[in-house]
Design an enzyme around this catalytic site. Structure first.
Site: not given
Ligand code: APR
Length: 315
Positions: A152, A179
């Site tokens: 990410d 996530h």
């Protein structure tokens, strides 16, 4: 002192293979222990021809898990199944949850002091699952259990750099929360060096970072999700863990047990040292968009954490 032994569980998979390749090329690794339920020997034989000093070993099947984990310093887990047609999210959850719980029971038994880095999705739930399994076994050390959210961060760095015409290597965006989807919260207002983007642009960038996994799923047209970028992120993350194990101080974003918010697990920047997570960096201040997104992620992330905890206690 002896260079660390690193295990990759799920080493024959789409993430596992490139991850193993990158670790075979890392001078921070002493031994690379590859484990899967199928295909491990082929991957190990292939990698073993590379002229690096990293020793490669392989083990296949549940009865060899102990051998694979013996004396490991760091265990990286990309084992699992990707979502197949006809499978519901719950089907996927139950399968991957069971795989992670089993592997973590093995870690508790065979290398209870190892650092554990979890990639298997849904990470928002699989990390709490691992924690519960370790608690049951009496080996839980929250400082050494890490969910890998670094992809990410790489995506945020790449997309923001692209938007402002800078080199991706020069841009650093903290990403916090979880996530998956809306639980991923990039803190664009804390980007270094500082960036000025309009509120609309910030919203669009945030949404692209949150949905980036889908870009890859669509481009791969039913043949899987992110594997190469995930492996790259995980290898860099593993190297940070190995530097920390040697006593260096390294800052990484990771999804960990946390008291920074009222959620029991939360991804944020943490300082890693010899004993694992040694410091939680403050979250800093949020702008209006970030405050709104932070409010929105809480119930979703809380639900995913509870789902993980419940999975272990009902089974
Ligand atoms: N123990 C060890 N390995 C296992 C087990 C198990 N119990 N069950 C499955 N595996 C292995 C598979 O044999 C396969 O080699 O895990 C590997 C998974 O690889 P892929 O199916 O190619 O999936 P991949 O794309 O690598 O994703 C794996 O990571 O990002 C997450 O959502 C993704 O949860 C998924 C996981």
């Amino acid at each position: 002192s002896k260079k660390p032994k690193v295990a990759v569980l799920g080493a024959a998979g789409g993430i596992g293979q490139p991850l193993a390749l990158l670790l075979k090329g890392s001078n921070l690794v002493g031994e690379l222990s590859l484990y899967d339920i199928v295909g491990t020997e082929g991957v190990a034989a292939d990698l073993s021809h590379i002229d690096s000093s990293v020793k490669v070993s392989s083990a296949t099947g549940a009865d060899k898990l102990g051998e694979a984990l013996y004396d490991c310093d760091l265990v990286v887990i990309p084992a699992g199944v990707p979502r197949k047609p006809g499978m519901t999210r719950d089907d996927l959850f139950n399968i991957n949850a069971g795989i992670v719980a089993n592997l973590c029971a093995g870690i508790a038994k065979y290398c209870p002091g190892a650092w554990v880095a979890i990639i298997s999705n849904p990470v928002n739930s699989t990390v709490p699952i691992a924690a519960e399994v370790f608690k049951k076994a009496g080996t839980y050390d929250p400082r050494k259990l890490l969910g890998v959210t670094k992809l990410d961060v790489l995506r945020a760095n790449t997309f923001v750099a692209e938007a402002i015409g800078k080199a991706p290597e020069s841009v650093s965006v903290p990403v916090i929360g979880g996530h998956a989807g809306v639980t991923i919260l990039p803190l664009l207002s804390q980007t270094t060096p500082r960036v000025e983007v309009s509120a609309d642009k910030a919203k669009a960038l945030t949404e692209r970072i949150q949905d980036a996994g889908t870009e890859v799923v669509k481009a791969k047209a039913g043949k899987g999700s992110a594997t190469l970028s995930m492996a790259y992120a995980a290898a860099k993350f593993a190297e940070s863990c190995l530097l920390a194990l040697q006593g260096q101080s390294v800052v990484e974003c990771a999804y960990v047990e946390s008291h920074l918010t009222d959620l029991p697990f939360f991804a944020s920047q943490v300082r890693l040292g010899r004993s694992g997570v040694e410091e939680y960096l403050p979250l800093g201040s949020f702008n209006e968009l970030e405050t709104k997104n932070f409010g929105a992620l809480k119930s979703e992330l809380r639900g995913s954490i509870q789902k993980g905890v419940d999975f272990v206690h009902k089974s």
